[in-house]
Design a protein around this motif. Structure first.
Motif: not given
Length: 367
Positions: A170, A125-127, A185, A100, A129, A143-146
């Motif tokens: 995600f 913002h966070w990301q 995005d 994270w 896997t 890996q996802s970012a949001d």
């Protein structure tokens, strides 16, 4: 004349907002007064950067009765009270995602001392896997970012009592719930949103920003004949963005598109909108505004929509971007989600896994 009266009312209603901005700039929280902003920062850091589920994190910064309010999209639209619930939610999340990284890009708070509680609003913002099973799906190792908005309420001691997260989700979440999960995005490349300006707004400019933010909600209540007032609060190429990347338009540019978005609500529903929280960022060009809307259609069907907006302003105090985070109406849920219509609700089973089912919309009977 009527619109002039509305503007006067708005100026009076945001007096407390201006007072809180002035208070923060001169004396952040006062000697010996708890700092809700710092507590929220520390809570988010220990949870999402360190995945700490010990007594040093959630119990240290939250009241025992802390309540997570589901957004009706990725979490059920229901309140879940108690540190045990919050811990269980995050234990599930951390079993599905690892690696994270979390960062607040903007953070602001409403006045606290006089009301006995403070509302903290942050754009984050966070990301992470996906390394664990998600609702029965095998790990994707992706890996996802949001991006999202966090709405937190703290009490007079600075401890957290209520939390709501609004975000795009995600990709594993989107794939398991949405008919069309993929999206472009549109936030990352827009530096006006993710970066702070080279200038810092004055107190008078912050007042203008808050006034313009409130005006948009008032236009929703007043109806189509007041749409042209948007010409006085936003730039011609204002950009509207669906932060959830679900409801649309994902990105629309121009005053005409903004007006069409508002008209879409007004023509489908009798709209009653209320502001539940608003504040300007003390050192940047953003205003957070959270809202609730009661929508009643011609056939008597009613829906409640709530969420948060983040406005971006230019140096003259005019709106350049509006980032929208909200839940959906039953009609929108039916069109976008797998499995049915209405607001998602859920409960834990014995293994602390979410079980989803669907709740039908409510009908308002005329008296």
């Amino acid at each position: 004349m009527r619109w002039s009266i509305v503007r006067i009312f708005l100026l009076l209603s945001i007096g407390s907002c201006l007072h809180q901005v002035s208070s923060r700039s001169s004396n952040k929280w006062g000697f010996g007064v708890p700092d809700p902003l710092q507590n929220v920062r520390l809570l988010a850091d220990c949870l999402y950067n360190h995945n700490d589920l010990t007594e040093n994190c959630i119990p240290a910064y939250c009241q025992p009765s802390v309540t997570v309010h589901g957004d009706g999209v990725w979490l059920p639209r229901a309140p879940f009270a108690g540190t045990a619930w919050v811990t269980a939610l995050h234990r599930e999340l951390f079993s599905e995602y690892t690696g994270w990284s979390f960062n607040f890009l903007e953070l602001a708070a409403t006045a606290g001392a006089t009301k006995g509680f403070t509302e903290v609003l942050g754009f984050f913002h966070w990301q992470a896997t996906n390394t664990g099973d998600y609702h029965g799906l095998s790990p994707t190792q992706r890996q996802s970012a949001d991006y999202g908005v966090m709405h937190v309420v703290t009490d007079k001691t600075g401890k957290v009592t209520d939390v709501t997260l609004w975000r795009a989700g995600f990709m594993e979440e989107r794939e398991s719930l949405l008919l069309e999960p993929k999206y472009e995005d549109v936030i990352t490349p827009i530096r006006d949103i993710t970066d702070r300006p080279f200038w810092q707004p004055s107190q008078s400019l912050q007042l203008k920003m808050i006034t313009h933010a409130h005006t948009l909600i008032e236009v929703l209540n007043q109806g189509e004949k007041f749409l042209d007032s948007l010409d006085d609060i936003a730039v011609d190429n204002v950009i509207l963005i669906d932060g959830m990347a679900i409801w649309g338009p994902q990105k629309a540019a121009g005053l005409t598109q903004l007006k069409m978005w508002l008209v879409g609500w007004m023509q489908q529903y009798d709209v009653n909108a209320a502001i539940t929280a608003s504040t300007a960022t003390p050192t940047s060009n953003k205003v957070f505004l959270c809202f609730k809307m009661l929508l009643v259609s011609d056939d008597g069907m009613a829906a409640a929509v709530d969420g948060c907006l983040m406005y971006v302003f230019n140096i003259q105090g005019f709106i350049t971007h509006i980032l929208v985070y909200r839940n959906g109406t039953p009609k929108e849920m039916a069109a976008k989600f797998i499995g049915g219509s209405g607001a998602v609700v859920a409960e834990f089973d014995k293994d602390s896994r979410w079980q989803h089912y669907w709740m039908p919309p409510t009908r308002f009977e005329s008296s």
